[in-house]
Design an enzyme around this catalytic site. Sequence first.
Site, PDB file in Angstrom:
ATOM      1  N   THR A 183      -5.864  -7.929   9.920  1.00  0.00           N
ATOM      2  CA  THR A 183      -6.162  -6.681   9.208  1.00  0.00           C
ATOM      3  C   THR A 183      -5.727  -5.467  10.031  1.00  0.00           C
ATOM      4  O   THR A 183      -5.149  -4.518   9.511  1.00  0.00           O
ATOM      5  CB  THR A 183      -7.684  -6.596   8.932  1.00  0.00           C
ATOM      6  OG1 THR A 183      -8.057  -7.760   8.205  1.00  0.00           O
ATOM      7  CG2 THR A 183      -8.040  -5.365   8.124  1.00  0.00           C
ATOM      8  N   PHE A 243     -15.790   2.674   6.581  1.00  0.00           N
ATOM      9  CA  PHE A 243     -14.380   2.993   6.336  1.00  0.00           C
ATOM     10  C   PHE A 243     -14.033   3.106   4.846  1.00  0.00           C
ATOM     11  O   PHE A 243     -12.884   3.364   4.480  1.00  0.00           O
ATOM     12  CB  PHE A 243     -13.471   1.944   6.995  1.00  0.00           C
ATOM     13  CG  PHE A 243     -13.704   0.523   6.525  1.00  0.00           C
ATOM     14  CD1 PHE A 243     -13.171   0.049   5.337  1.00  0.00           C
ATOM     15  CD2 PHE A 243     -14.473  -0.347   7.281  1.00  0.00           C
ATOM     16  CE1 PHE A 243     -13.371  -1.247   4.908  1.00  0.00           C
ATOM     17  CE2 PHE A 243     -14.695  -1.659   6.857  1.00  0.00           C
ATOM     18  CZ  PHE A 243     -14.141  -2.106   5.667  1.00  0.00           C
ATOM     19  N   LYS A 296       0.817  -1.217   0.000  1.00  0.00           N
ATOM     20  CA  LYS A 296       0.000   0.000   0.000  1.00  0.00           C
ATOM     21  C   LYS A 296       0.855   1.274   0.000  1.00  0.00           C
ATOM     22  O   LYS A 296       2.047   1.237   0.325  1.00  0.00           O
ATOM     23  CB  LYS A 296      -0.953  -0.045   1.205  1.00  0.00           C
ATOM     24  CG  LYS A 296      -1.929  -1.235   1.138  1.00  0.00           C
ATOM     25  CD  LYS A 296      -3.031  -1.122   2.175  1.00  0.00           C
ATOM     26  CE  LYS A 296      -4.027  -2.261   2.033  1.00  0.00           C
ATOM     27  NZ  LYS A 296      -5.209  -2.099   2.906  1.00  0.00           N
ATOM     28  N   HIS A 326      -2.110  -5.649   1.261  1.00  0.00           N
ATOM     29  CA  HIS A 326      -3.359  -6.384   1.062  1.00  0.00           C
ATOM     30  C   HIS A 326      -3.006  -7.803   0.641  1.00  0.00           C
ATOM     31  O   HIS A 326      -2.020  -8.015  -0.066  1.00  0.00           O
ATOM     32  CB  HIS A 326      -4.189  -5.722  -0.053  1.00  0.00           C
ATOM     33  CG  HIS A 326      -5.291  -6.597  -0.576  1.00  0.00           C
ATOM     34  ND1 HIS A 326      -6.496  -6.733   0.086  1.00  0.00           N
ATOM     35  CD2 HIS A 326      -5.347  -7.417  -1.655  1.00  0.00           C
ATOM     36  CE1 HIS A 326      -7.251  -7.589  -0.589  1.00  0.00           C
ATOM     37  NE2 HIS A 326      -6.581  -8.020  -1.646  1.00  0.00           N
ATOM     38  N   ARG A 343      -1.673 -15.040   4.161  1.00  0.00           N
ATOM     39  CA  ARG A 343      -2.445 -14.355   5.214  1.00  0.00           C
ATOM     40  C   ARG A 343      -1.782 -14.547   6.581  1.00  0.00           C
ATOM     41  O   ARG A 343      -1.791 -13.659   7.417  1.00  0.00           O
ATOM     42  CB  ARG A 343      -3.895 -14.838   5.213  1.00  0.00           C
ATOM     43  CG  ARG A 343      -4.655 -14.221   4.029  1.00  0.00           C
ATOM     44  CD  ARG A 343      -6.024 -14.779   3.860  1.00  0.00           C
ATOM     45  NE  ARG A 343      -6.969 -14.299   4.842  1.00  0.00           N
ATOM     46  CZ  ARG A 343      -7.524 -13.075   4.804  1.00  0.00           C
ATOM     47  NH1 ARG A 343      -7.218 -12.245   3.844  1.00  0.00           N
ATOM     48  NH2 ARG A 343      -8.389 -12.715   5.720  1.00  0.00           N
ATOM     49  N   ARG A 393       2.198  -6.842   8.683  1.00  0.00           N
ATOM     50  CA  ARG A 393       1.339  -5.742   9.133  1.00  0.00           C
ATOM     51  C   ARG A 393       1.756  -5.231  10.512  1.00  0.00           C
ATOM     52  O   ARG A 393       1.640  -4.052  10.799  1.00  0.00           O
ATOM     53  CB  ARG A 393      -0.124  -6.180   9.116  1.00  0.00           C
ATOM     54  CG  ARG A 393      -0.699  -6.175   7.704  1.00  0.00           C
ATOM     55  CD  ARG A 393      -2.066  -6.782   7.687  1.00  0.00           C
ATOM     56  NE  ARG A 393      -2.748  -6.590   6.426  1.00  0.00           N
ATOM     57  CZ  ARG A 393      -3.798  -7.314   6.052  1.00  0.00           C
ATOM     58  NH1 ARG A 393      -4.258  -8.266   6.838  1.00  0.00           N
ATOM     59  NH2 ARG A 393      -4.372  -7.075   4.889  1.00  0.00           N
ATOM     60  N   ASN A 422      -2.669  -0.513   6.410  1.00  0.00           N
ATOM     61  CA  ASN A 422      -2.150  -1.707   7.081  1.00  0.00           C
ATOM     62  C   ASN A 422      -1.060  -2.406   6.251  1.00  0.00           C
ATOM     63  O   ASN A 422      -0.917  -3.620   6.288  1.00  0.00           O
ATOM     64  CB  ASN A 422      -3.296  -2.671   7.442  1.00  0.00           C
ATOM     65  CG  ASN A 422      -4.101  -3.091   6.240  1.00  0.00           C
ATOM     66  OD1 ASN A 422      -3.908  -2.577   5.140  1.00  0.00           O
ATOM     67  ND2 ASN A 422      -5.005  -4.038   6.415  1.00  0.00           N
TER      68      ASN A 422
END
Length: 159
Positions: free
Chosen positions: A113, A79, A31, A137, A107, A124, A134
């Site tokens: 998250t 959000f 991100k 993704h 994951r 994260r 975070n």
Amino acid sequence: MLYFFVNKHIKTTKKEKAMQLKSNRTFTMIKPKSVEHGHMGEIIDIIIKDGFKIVAMKMLRLSTADAQKFYNIHSAKPFFDDLVQSMTNGPIIVAVLEKDDAVNNYRRLIGCTNPKEAVEGTIRKKYGISISDNSVHGSDSDENAEVETYFYFSEREIC
Ligand code: CMP
């Protein structure tokens, strides 16, 4: 007769390979905040050291319309606007990763998250700033990994 037997055999093999590849692939985005802070090299290093093979990767800037489309499933959530805003703040890196049971393994590597709730050592936890920012993704299912991959990449960009 022999032609039909061989042809049928080839088709089955291809189908099996496609199904196997499905669970072997996941999709990720690094991100904007992590790119801005120069963490992409470290994040890519963690991904590779965990045994993922990068089969496609590029840097790009999401338009508001594209971010809204990508996260359309969350469009009714409170959000949503913050998420779209944070995803369009700067360039992102998108990639397709290969490993056995890729979605679940990735994951696990990235963590929860919410970075505050993520396990120590996860991506994260290390690089996440907030729930929207975070850090990365990761697809949440094989089906979404495929949809998200083809949102950004064409077949010939996947090595
Ligand atoms: P991501 O893996 O990109 O998928 C959807 C994103 O929505 C998620 O990471 C978070 O950045 C964001 N998100 C999910 N839940 C919340 C929440 N409760 N508040 C803010 N953002 C959220």
